[in-house]
Scaffold this motif. Structure first.
Motif, PDB file in Angstrom:
ATOM      1  N   LEU A   1       0.789  -1.230   0.000  1.00  0.00           N
ATOM      2  CA  LEU A   1       0.000   0.000   0.000  1.00  0.00           C
ATOM      3  C   LEU A   1       0.822   1.281   0.000  1.00  0.00           C
ATOM      4  O   LEU A   1       0.305   2.339  -0.327  1.00  0.00           O
ATOM      5  CB  LEU A   1      -0.970  -0.017   1.187  1.00  0.00           C
ATOM      6  CG  LEU A   1      -2.181  -0.918   0.914  1.00  0.00           C
ATOM      7  CD1 LEU A   1      -2.873  -1.336   2.188  1.00  0.00           C
ATOM      8  CD2 LEU A   1      -3.165  -0.234  -0.017  1.00  0.00           C
ATOM      9  N   VAL A   2       2.080   1.201   0.398  1.00  0.00           N
ATOM     10  CA  VAL A   2       2.900   2.413   0.409  1.00  0.00           C
ATOM     11  C   VAL A   2       4.060   2.231  -0.554  1.00  0.00           C
ATOM     12  O   VAL A   2       4.849   1.298  -0.410  1.00  0.00           O
ATOM     13  CB  VAL A   2       3.439   2.698   1.832  1.00  0.00           C
ATOM     14  CG1 VAL A   2       4.237   3.996   1.832  1.00  0.00           C
ATOM     15  CG2 VAL A   2       2.308   2.766   2.837  1.00  0.00           C
ATOM     16  N   ARG A   3       4.153   3.094  -1.566  1.00  0.00           N
ATOM     17  CA  ARG A   3       5.290   3.037  -2.485  1.00  0.00           C
ATOM     18  C   ARG A   3       5.803   4.447  -2.635  1.00  0.00           C
ATOM     19  O   ARG A   3       5.182   5.271  -3.275  1.00  0.00           O
ATOM     20  CB  ARG A   3       4.884   2.528  -3.871  1.00  0.00           C
ATOM     21  CG  ARG A   3       3.710   1.632  -3.854  1.00  0.00           C
ATOM     22  CD  ARG A   3       2.805   1.926  -5.040  1.00  0.00           C
ATOM     23  NE  ARG A   3       1.676   1.016  -4.952  1.00  0.00           N
ATOM     24  CZ  ARG A   3       1.528  -0.046  -5.722  1.00  0.00           C
ATOM     25  NH1 ARG A   3       2.376  -0.281  -6.670  1.00  0.00           N
ATOM     26  NH2 ARG A   3       0.511  -0.844  -5.571  1.00  0.00           N
ATOM     27  N   SER A   4       6.909   4.694  -2.030  1.00  0.00           N
ATOM     28  CA  SER A   4       7.556   5.979  -2.176  1.00  0.00           C
ATOM     29  C   SER A   4       6.701   7.131  -1.663  1.00  0.00           C
ATOM     30  O   SER A   4       6.094   7.861  -2.437  1.00  0.00           O
ATOM     31  CB  SER A   4       7.910   6.214  -3.648  1.00  0.00           C
ATOM     32  OG  SER A   4       8.591   7.431  -3.753  1.00  0.00           O
ATOM     33  N   ALA A   5       6.659   7.259  -0.344  1.00  0.00           N
ATOM     34  CA  ALA A   5       5.953   8.379   0.265  1.00  0.00           C
ATOM     35  C   ALA A   5       6.944   9.162   1.108  1.00  0.00           C
ATOM     36  O   ALA A   5       7.787   8.570   1.777  1.00  0.00           O
ATOM     37  CB  ALA A   5       4.804   7.870   1.133  1.00  0.00           C
ATOM     38  N   SER A   6       6.864  10.493   1.040  1.00  0.00           N
ATOM     39  CA  SER A   6       7.785  11.342   1.791  1.00  0.00           C
ATOM     40  C   SER A   6       7.004  12.430   2.504  1.00  0.00           C
ATOM     41  O   SER A   6       5.973  12.887   2.014  1.00  0.00           O
ATOM     42  CB  SER A   6       8.795  12.015   0.853  1.00  0.00           C
ATOM     43  OG  SER A   6       9.418  11.049   0.042  1.00  0.00           O
ATOM     44  N   ILE A   7       7.505  12.829   3.651  1.00  0.00           N
ATOM     45  CA  ILE A   7       6.812  13.890   4.383  1.00  0.00           C
ATOM     46  C   ILE A   7       7.770  14.562   5.352  1.00  0.00           C
ATOM     47  O   ILE A   7       8.739  13.946   5.801  1.00  0.00           O
ATOM     48  CB  ILE A   7       5.583  13.318   5.125  1.00  0.00           C
ATOM     49  CG1 ILE A   7       4.599  14.436   5.452  1.00  0.00           C
ATOM     50  CG2 ILE A   7       5.996  12.585   6.387  1.00  0.00           C
ATOM     51  CD1 ILE A   7       3.225  13.908   5.825  1.00  0.00           C
ATOM     52  N   ILE A   8       7.492  15.833   5.626  1.00  0.00           N
ATOM     53  CA  ILE A   8       8.245  16.570   6.648  1.00  0.00           C
ATOM     54  C   ILE A   8       7.238  17.188   7.598  1.00  0.00           C
ATOM     55  O   ILE A   8       6.232  17.764   7.163  1.00  0.00           O
ATOM     56  CB  ILE A   8       9.104  17.673   5.994  1.00  0.00           C
ATOM     57  CG1 ILE A   8      10.300  17.042   5.286  1.00  0.00           C
ATOM     58  CG2 ILE A   8       9.564  18.693   7.024  1.00  0.00           C
ATOM     59  CD1 ILE A   8      11.142  18.024   4.511  1.00  0.00           C
TER      60      ILE A   8
ATOM     61  N   ARG B   1       1.542   6.974  -2.824  1.00  0.00           N
ATOM     62  CA  ARG B   1       2.565   8.009  -2.985  1.00  0.00           C
ATOM     63  C   ARG B   1       2.054   9.328  -2.432  1.00  0.00           C
ATOM     64  O   ARG B   1       0.854   9.599  -2.469  1.00  0.00           O
ATOM     65  CB  ARG B   1       2.874   8.219  -4.473  1.00  0.00           C
ATOM     66  CG  ARG B   1       3.649   7.110  -5.096  1.00  0.00           C
ATOM     67  CD  ARG B   1       3.528   7.219  -6.612  1.00  0.00           C
ATOM     68  NE  ARG B   1       3.351   5.886  -7.152  1.00  0.00           N
ATOM     69  CZ  ARG B   1       4.357   5.132  -7.566  1.00  0.00           C
ATOM     70  NH1 ARG B   1       5.577   5.587  -7.525  1.00  0.00           N
ATOM     71  NH2 ARG B   1       4.147   3.912  -8.021  1.00  0.00           N
ATOM     72  N   THR B   2       2.991  10.146  -1.959  1.00  0.00           N
ATOM     73  CA  THR B   2       2.604  11.501  -1.619  1.00  0.00           C
ATOM     74  C   THR B   2       2.662  12.286  -2.929  1.00  0.00           C
ATOM     75  O   THR B   2       3.696  12.360  -3.572  1.00  0.00           O
ATOM     76  CB  THR B   2       3.565  12.111  -0.597  1.00  0.00           C
ATOM     77  OG1 THR B   2       4.895  11.688  -0.914  1.00  0.00           O
ATOM     78  CG2 THR B   2       3.245  11.632   0.796  1.00  0.00           C
ATOM     79  N   VAL B   3       1.500  12.861  -3.322  1.00  0.00           N
ATOM     80  CA  VAL B   3       1.417  13.425  -4.672  1.00  0.00           C
ATOM     81  C   VAL B   3       1.319  14.930  -4.686  1.00  0.00           C
ATOM     82  O   VAL B   3       1.335  15.535  -5.758  1.00  0.00           O
ATOM     83  CB  VAL B   3       0.224  12.847  -5.451  1.00  0.00           C
ATOM     84  CG1 VAL B   3       0.444  11.382  -5.720  1.00  0.00           C
ATOM     85  CG2 VAL B   3      -1.070  13.084  -4.699  1.00  0.00           C
ATOM     86  N   GLY B   4       1.188  15.551  -3.534  1.00  0.00           N
ATOM     87  CA  GLY B   4       1.089  16.992  -3.604  1.00  0.00           C
ATOM     88  C   GLY B   4       0.942  17.600  -2.241  1.00  0.00           C
ATOM     89  O   GLY B   4       0.757  16.909  -1.248  1.00  0.00           O
ATOM     90  N   GLU B   5       1.078  18.913  -2.212  1.00  0.00           N
ATOM     91  CA  GLU B   5       1.068  19.592  -0.938  1.00  0.00           C
ATOM     92  C   GLU B   5       0.347  20.915  -1.110  1.00  0.00           C
ATOM     93  O   GLU B   5       0.486  21.573  -2.146  1.00  0.00           O
ATOM     94  CB  GLU B   5       2.513  19.823  -0.513  1.00  0.00           C
ATOM     95  CG  GLU B   5       2.673  20.010   0.954  1.00  0.00           C
ATOM     96  CD  GLU B   5       4.144  20.146   1.328  1.00  0.00           C
ATOM     97  OE1 GLU B   5       4.905  19.216   1.039  1.00  0.00           O
ATOM     98  OE2 GLU B   5       4.477  21.185   1.886  1.00  0.00           O
ATOM     99  N   LEU B   6      -0.439  21.294  -0.105  1.00  0.00           N
ATOM    100  CA  LEU B   6      -1.151  22.565  -0.160  1.00  0.00           C
ATOM    101  C   LEU B   6      -0.959  23.279   1.167  1.00  0.00           C
ATOM    102  O   LEU B   6      -0.853  22.632   2.202  1.00  0.00           O
ATOM    103  CB  LEU B   6      -2.655  22.316  -0.348  1.00  0.00           C
ATOM    104  CG  LEU B   6      -3.111  21.649  -1.630  1.00  0.00           C
ATOM    105  CD1 LEU B   6      -4.526  21.126  -1.466  1.00  0.00           C
ATOM    106  CD2 LEU B   6      -3.061  22.657  -2.766  1.00  0.00           C
ATOM    107  N   PRO B   7      -0.931  24.599   1.158  1.00  0.00           N
ATOM    108  CA  PRO B   7      -0.927  25.304   2.439  1.00  0.00           C
ATOM    109  C   PRO B   7      -2.307  25.139   3.074  1.00  0.00           C
ATOM    110  O   PRO B   7      -3.313  25.084   2.356  1.00  0.00           O
ATOM    111  CB  PRO B   7      -0.660  26.761   2.046  1.00  0.00           C
ATOM    112  CG  PRO B   7      -1.130  26.862   0.641  1.00  0.00           C
ATOM    113  CD  PRO B   7      -0.941  25.522   0.010  1.00  0.00           C
TER     114      PRO B   7
END
Lengths: 336, 510
Positions: free
Chosen positions: B268-275, B472-478
């Motif tokens: 279920l998780v393939r290449s996910a990144s987060i800070i 995957r982490t696909v995007g980021e929004l404020p």
């Protein structure tokens, strides 16, 4: 309809008669229930059979006989609090006793080493059980049902018909008695285990983790409790206790019997459940477990003394078990 | 003509609680009636009484004008009243058909089950709902949505007059919810009365004709959906106005606490990144099945990781189990509080102490005194409504259980707190309290990673929104100024493009 809820409840409480209140009180503490039953039974027997029951020799026999089950209950209670159990304890007991016998009797090694090896063999059996349950992930019922026959079979393979006699020095470990009450060592070993084990399980944070595991294994795991490791340790403790019981039993008879402990697992589980453990896990105390053992031992003794016959024994123990467990329905603090 | 279902002066007592107090309502044939209320308002109890699961203590029930005496599950079934439970009532090991006809399978000679007839009848029933599910399949292989449909088919297998749905969409995705609504509308079109128990206001507005609101076991009001508003319904439920507005705190955001890079934990998780930084609330949004919870589990150590790096406060960690995550200062409040979070049979003290056994001990000894003091602190601080800290957690309401679960993780004073679905199954009042708590935590400098499927919640809480799709982490929004549409577009666009790639595997390979 107009009465507010708390008022209505008090009124209801008041209507409850004395009997119901006693039942509720007893239902809240299995230890208390058992304690009352044990005292009532002992008093009744003392009054009806003043010449047979409350004698030193009878007491000595009762306490000595309950020793092996008492030792095993400590480990079984721990496992059942953690939501699992071990059916192979009887076979482990015999296997350990036989190995102690082989080491001291056939090989002629010292008694101390024989005792140690017996306990180690037991712990090893427990370790195997624990590994099967936690690493391979086989259900404890099936895993230990399997090892129950495996360990028994290994016992036959090791010693055929048993080791008799073993050695006098070894026998001393099971026969030494205290000067005051003249009860032999297995009882004292059990007493120490119950006291130490009771304190450990009730009070220490290490053993307290078993209640969490039994209460909800997934939540325990996610709380950072090492569920598998602890269950493994529980099985090793159970095995070592079975080993000790086997060694002391063999020493007392100066004979390692291959059929020792046949069927003892069910006696132990009966006493454990009677003592307040639940198959779902998360509840029970060592004190409750040992009171369960004591109660069953008294019933058996009563049956023998009043000559009703051994055949009725199981009926009475079974009925008491069902009665005690059904008391849970009256618990005040229980979940709806 | 008499209404399909009429309830007069219904009351129900549980030990110490008046679950329902003099509730009356009536539902017409073909009407979809929502039953709304906070947790503990009595809506599920009402549903269960009508379905004969609970007995009533006072009041009358009339079906098509005929008064019903004893109403147990069998009598309700014979009357054509069916219920789809929150927990589900299917046996996963048995086939769909077997489940639909549980105990009433068509038989042939010598009482043998006529498997073929049973499957055909099951197929016909499912087809009536406008879907296709192979009746020979085992229930265990079905999706939660398909299982719901089978539950409804099971109710439909008897001449159905009233269908009660208890929180049916709790485990469903948006598309699945849409399909379920089609099924419900179709049933209502055929004259079945539906009682729809739900927390979700949006669903009520899109599906139901009318809504009955309960508060503390009493009737708070019945409205036609066309003539009411969200604000009015919330007022009826809680007796006050509640807003989930963003609070402009001007929180100070500090250094990086969590840095996860290219985490890989198949399937279920393939290449996910987060800070996530100290004092920051990052919400992880995405569709159900996008791998959000699994990503969090991999960070915490509760899921095996195949690749990627995790750094906490700049130090690389390699959590092999939850204990390692905990050791690194990570707390994780799981999504399913009953199955994975709480020790329901134990009291508040023990639940709170579970993560900090060493702190509430003196030497090797577990100290009841210290544990009680800790629990008492949290009961006050989090405003947990309970008679005592020795209350069994299973007896608390959903919102209070959720607070106990939070307390359990706050006790260990985490640097990073992962909260998976912080308000699932929690009523409106407790919800805003939980938001307040999470914000207060961030104010104290804790890094917060919140997984939520509830978009208004995400928009209200997040300083930053990270969207996941297909593992995957696909995007980021404020967080400030983002809209539901933006989040959904990110969450779904990626899915669509992956689907296109999958259609042409050869090209993708090349």
């Amino acid at each position: 309809m107009q009465i507010t809820q708390p008022l209505a409840e008090t009124a209801e409480r008041r209507r409850e008669n004395l009997f119901v209140r006693i039942v509720r009180r007893l239902a809240d503490s299995r230890e208390l229930t058992l304690f009352v039953l044990v005292v009532v039974l002992a008093l009744a027997m003392s009054i009806v059979y003043p010449n047979n029951f409350p004698t030193a020799s009878n007491m000595r026999a009762v306490l000595l006989n309950l020793a092996p089950v008492g030792m095993l209950v400590c480990g079984m209670m721990l496992l059942m609090i953690g939501g699992t159990f071990d059916l192979s304890v009887g076979s482990t007991l015999a296997f350990s006793g036989v190995w102690a016998g082989v080491v001291a009797g056939w090989w002629g090694w010292s008694a101390e080493i024989a005792v140690l090896i017996g306990i180690l063999v037991g712990a090893l059996c427990g370790l195997v059980n624990g590994l099967i349950v936690t690493r391979i992930g086989i259900n404890a019922l099936i895993a230990t049902l399997g090892t129950l026959t495996i360990y028994r079979s290994l016992t036959y393979v090791t010693a055929g018909t048993g080791v008799t006699p073993i050695s006098d020095a070894f026998a001393e470990y099971g026969r030494a008695a205290d000067p005051l009450f003249r009860i032999q060592s297995p009882f004292w070993a059990m007493l120490v285990l119950v006291l130490v084990g009771g304190w450990l399980v009730a009070r220490t944070r290490f053993f307290r983790q078993f209640y969490f595991i039994g209460g909800n294994p997934r939540a325990a795991q996610l709380s950072g409790i090492r569920v598998d490791r602890l269950i493994l340790i529980g099985f090793v403790i159970m095995g070592a206790l079975a080993g000790l019981a086997g060694v002391l039993g063999a020493a007392r008879l100066n004979s390692a019997v291959v059929n020792a402990g046949v069927g003892i697992e069910l006696k132990v589980i009966t006493a454990t459940v009677l003592g307040g453990a639940s198959l779902k896990g998360g509840e029970g105390t060592i004190l409750g477990g040992i009171l369960g053992v004591l109660f069953i031992a008294l019933i058996e003794n009563a049956m023998i003394i009043n000559a009703i016959g051994v055949f009725w024994q199981g009926l009475v123990v079974g009925l008491v078990l069902l009665f005690a467990v059904s008391l849970d329905r009256f618990k005040t603090s229980g979940r709806a | 003509m008499a209404p399909r279902l009429k309830i007069n002066g219904l009351s129900k007592f549980f030990p110490g609680v008046r679950a329902l107090d003099d509730v009356s309502m009536s539902v017409e044939a073909g009407e979809i009636r929502a039953l709304l209320g906070e947790n503990g308002a009595g809506k599920s109890t009402l549903g269960k009484i009508v379905a004969g699961v609970y007995s009533r203590d006072q009041g009358t029930v009339l079906v098509d004008g005929a008064e019903i005496g004893t109403l147990d599950e069998k009598a309700a079934g014979d009357l054509g009243i069916g219920i789809v439970h929150q927990e589900g009532s299917l046996v996963p090991q048995l086939s769909v058909a077997e489940n639909i006809f549980a105990g009433r399978q068509p038989t042939q000679w010598l009482g043998q089950v006529n498997v073929r007839a049973m499957r055909e009848q099951a197929k016909a029933l499912i087809a009536q709902l406008g879907v296709a599910i192979d009746p020979a399949l085992k229930v265990s292989v079905l999706s939660p949505a398909q299982a719901q449909i089978v539950e409804i088919a099971k109710a439909l297998s008897r001449d159905l007059r009233v269908l009660i749905l208890d929180e049916p969409t709790a485990a469903l995705t948006l598309t699945e919810t849409g399909k379920l609504f089609d099924v419900v509308r179709r049933l209502a079109g055929n004259g079945v009365s539906v009682i729809y128990v739900s927390h979700r206001l949006a669903e009520i507005f899109s599906l139901c004709h009318s809504v009955t609101v309960l508060k503390d076991g009493r009737l708070a009001g019945t409205r036609q959906v066309a003539e009411t508003s969200t604000d009015e319904l919330i007022r009826l439920m809680v007796g006050r106005d509640v807003h989930f507005s963003r609070s402009a705190t001007g929180r100070k955001i500090g250094e990086i606490v969590l840095e996860a890079q290219d985490l890989d934990a198949p399937p279920l998780v393939r290449s996910a990144s987060i800070i996530v930084r100290a004092g920051e609330i990052v919400c992880l949004a995405g569709l159900i099945g996008s791998g959000r919870s699994e990503f969090c589990e991999a960070i915490f150590g509760a899921r095996r990781r195949h690749g990627g790096q995790i750094r906490i406060g700049g130090t690389a960690i390699d959590p092999k189990g939850p204990w390692d995550g905990k050791h690194a200062g990570i707390g994780m409040v799981p999504e399913d509080r009953k199955a994975a979070g709480l020790f329901l049979g134990m009291d508040i003290v023990n639940n709170v102490a579970a993560t900090v056994l060493s702190r509430v001990s003196s030497g090797a000894n577990f100290s009841n005194r210290k544990a009680e003091a800790l629990a008492r602190n949290f009961v006050d601080e989090l405003r947990i409504a309970t008679p005592s800290v020795r209350q069994i957690v299973g007896n608390l309401s959903g919102g209070n259980q959720q607070k106990v679960l939070l307390a359990k993780w706050l006790a260990m004073e985490p640097r990073l707190l992962i909260v998976d679905e912080p308000t699932r199954g929690v009523d409106v009042g407790a919800r805003s309290e939980i938001y307040r708590l999470l914000r207060a935590l961030a104010d104290k400098g804790v890094a917060l990673l919140v997984v939520s499927s509830d978009l208004p919640e995400v928009l209200a809480l997040a300083d930053r929104i990270v969207v996941m799709a297909e593992g995957r982490t696909v995007g980021e929004l404020p967080g400030d100024g983002a809209s539901e549409e933006q989040v959904l577009r990110l969450a779904t666009r990626y899915t669509a493009s992956v689907a296109e790639v999958r259609k042409q595997p050869d090209m993708a390979e090349a």
